[in-house]
Design an enzyme around this catalytic site. Structure first.
Site, PDB file in Angstrom:
ATOM      1  CB  THR A 180      -0.908   0.019   1.235  1.00 22.85           C
ATOM      2  OG1 THR A 180      -0.086   0.126   2.419  1.00 22.85           O
ATOM      3  CG2 THR A 180      -1.744  -1.254   1.329  1.00 22.85           C
ATOM      4  CD  GLU A 326      -5.532  -2.567   1.026  1.00 20.05           C
ATOM      5  OE1 GLU A 326      -5.174  -1.942   2.040  1.00 20.05           O
ATOM      6  OE2 GLU A 326      -5.708  -2.015  -0.079  1.00 20.05           O
ATOM      7  CE  LYS A 437      -7.405   8.378  -2.918  1.00 20.67           C
ATOM      8  NZ  LYS A 437      -8.539   7.489  -3.166  1.00 20.67           N
ATOM      9  CD1 TRP A 442      -3.932   7.735  -3.546  1.00 23.50           C
ATOM     10  CD2 TRP A 442      -4.031   6.405  -1.760  1.00 23.50           C
ATOM     11  NE1 TRP A 442      -5.084   7.014  -3.631  1.00 23.50           N
ATOM     12  CE2 TRP A 442      -5.184   6.178  -2.552  1.00 23.50           C
ATOM     13  CE3 TRP A 442      -3.884   5.681  -0.585  1.00 23.50           C
ATOM     14  CZ2 TRP A 442      -6.163   5.273  -2.207  1.00 23.50           C
ATOM     15  CZ3 TRP A 442      -4.865   4.767  -0.241  1.00 23.50           C
ATOM     16  CH2 TRP A 442      -5.989   4.573  -1.039  1.00 23.50           C
TER      17      TRP A 442
END
Length: 546
Positions: A180, A326, A437, A442
């Site tokens: 992530t 995910e 964003k 991000w």
């Protein structure tokens, strides 16, 4: 029925049925590299043999720091099909996050593009698990480097057999890992199984999803390190589609010309890419992208005006998608179900501007704070929760996060706030609202805040997103100074630049007497967004492209 769902079967299908179908790469120097699935298969076999010779055991991870090209494509299959795992490394992360991801994965070999060597060289002393480096080039192209031991990719493959006996791998075994973006701390590793990606690839070919077929020419603009390249390299291989890889050529002009010249029918990227391309196409009407049948947009929501423009002016329909690292990542798509397709065109755009319908195989629900599902009225908000065969069942070595991330009945708590209407369309209204964003990537407001407040002249600091004409969102820092202290935005930018990449740095530094807070003592970012309701012009933050 007991056949194992593994990636070698995806690869072998393409080679069996479409051995002469092209894989095209536009190399950094502008030259075109062309070969076929049959050619790629032989090299993937050589790669597997080379990994054997290096002594990599079953389950070992190899890291890849690379852009989109044919050698990266080979790495999508060589480690996985031979029982190892590919770790797709995000080179855009700040250095300390980049190092963490490689160490967290335990990468034993690191494959690196020559044009990305500087990132790895700057952090090599901290990469304790890495035992060998492979530069993705030929022997005559190998640049001087302090990395050791190091070899070039072509020499690594040389001399190995173009045939390989793929081992019997369990479908639940890991084939790959992504991390992530670390928006609430250090990045978390997400491992993917063969079974998950096999099923995700089938779903991508579904007519109510991306509809990828062997008749397509697929251009994955989304980086292959970004959540499996949204699964496209695997899905396109499964159906035997022609694939086109852009390497570093992701600016509007080369992409538009690549779409035109290679007759691309399907592509996927963050909205920033298509916003920039629209500007280029308006100024260069001779470039024709009407061969595009559909464009998938994800990472952040495209404005309805952009969807209309691509429909009406370029005949290149945009489909919005939602997903996460995910979720492998595809979760929803704004395809039009029958009832929506029968509406007047203006009303259709209302549905196409939403995150969309759950793709086949994806279960979604939206729940309130008590865990009860909210009404499907398109207005009542709640947390979006998802479950499917390709949603991860846990983070790598993060037991505490795993306990918090999943419900008792196996749904992933996404943390995104959404609504659901009577036709089943999900509309994500607040995607982790404090995360900036920028161009689909991000930026952690919390980490920027912590580093700002580490400066001796700063008393309090918070970072919020402001709109940007090109990048959609850019960070703005709101700061109060310590008593008697004097500091400028330039000084704070220099301070942040010691820790973060340029594209993370705020475009605006606003100094205030007091930062508003909520009743619980947190910075009230909602009030700040309302107070600083501005839109940065395209010229601002141009150097901050991720």
């Amino acid at each position: 029925m007991g056949a194992q769902l593994t990636l070698d079967k995806i690869l072998e299908r393409a080679v069996d049925l479409f051995p002469d179908r092209e894989l095209v790469t536009k190399l950094p120097d502008g030259e075109m590299h062309r070969y076929t699935y049959g050619d790629a298969y032989e090299r993937i076999c050589q790669l597997a043999g080379a990994l054997d010779e290096l002594g990599l055991e079953e389950g070992a991870r190899v890291g890849v720091v690379a852009t989109n090209h044919y050698r990266h494509f080979e790495l999508y299959f060589g480690p996985a099909c031979s029982g190892r795992s590919i770790h797709m490394c995000n080179m855009r992360l700040p250095d300390h996050h980049f190092v963490h991801t490689i160490e967290d994965a335990g990468d034993e070999v690191l494959f690196v593009d020559p044009w990305l060597l500087e990132k790895v060289e700057a952090n090599a002393d901290e990469l304790e698990t890495v035992e060998r480096y492979v530069v993705l080039c030929g022997e005559d192209e190998l640049p001087e480097t302090d990395l050791e031991p190091v070899t070039d990719y072509e020499s690594l493959l040389e001399g190995h057999s173009t045939e390989y006996g793929w081992p019997d791998v369990d479908e639940d075994a890991e084939y790959g890992m992504c991390h992530t973006s670390g928006t609430t701390g250090l990045p978390k590793g997400v491992a993917y199984s063969h079974r998950a990606m096999y099923l995700h690839s089938i779903m991508c070919g579904h007519v109510d999803a991306n509809g990828v077929s062997e008749r397509d020419t697929v251009l994955p603009v989304v980086p292959m390190f970004h959540a499996n390249g949204w699964g496209l390299p695997y899905a396109a291989t499964f159906v035997g589609a022609k694939q086109v890889f852009p390497t570093v050529h992701t600016d509007p002009e080369p992409l538009a010309r690549l779409i035109d010249e290679e007759e691309v029918t399907f592509s996927a990227a963050v909205p920033t890419i298509w916003l920039g391309m629209a500007e280029f196409l308006d100024e260069n009407p001779e470039v024709d992208i009407s061969n595009i049948d559909r464009l998938t947009v994800g990472g952040s929501a495209p404005p309805e005006s952009l969807i209309r423009k691509y429909d009406e002016e370029y005949d290149a329909p945009i489909i919005q998608g939602w997903g996460m690292t995910e979720t492998s990542p595809l979760g929803t798509l704004s395809t039009l179900r029958k009832e929506a397709a029968e509406l007047p065109s203006d009303e259709q755009y209302e549905y196409r501007a939403k995150a969309g319908l759950p793709v086949p195989g994806m279960q979604t629900r939206i729940v309130d704070d008590d865990g009860e599902e909210v009404p499907a009225d398109g207005e009542t908000m709640g947390e979006l929760q998802v479950r499917s065969p390709w949603v991860t069942d846990g983070y790598h070595d993060r037991p505490e996060e795993n306990e918090a991330a999943f419900t008792e009945d196996g749904y992933l708590r996404t943390g995104d706030i959404a609504t659901r209407d009577e036709l089943g369309y999900v509309d994500v209204v607040d995607r982790n609202k404090d995360v900036i964003k920028s161009g689909g990537e991000w930026i952690s407001s919390v980490q920027l805040e912590n580093e700002l407040m580490a400066h001796e002249a700063v008393a309090e600091a918070t970072v919020v997103a402001v709109e940007h004409e090109r990048w959609q969102e850019r960070p703005m820092a709101v700061i109060t100074t310590s008593a008697g202290a004097d500091v400028t935005g330039t000084e704070l930018e220099d301070h942040l630049a010691e820790t973060f990449p340029d594209w993370w740095l705020p475009d605006v530094y606003e100094f205030v007497d007091e930062i508003p807070k909520t009743s619980t003592g947190k910075f009230d970012k909602k009030r700040l967004r309302e107070r600083f309701d501005i839109v940065l012009e395209a010229e601002q933050g141009e150097e901050a492209e991720p």
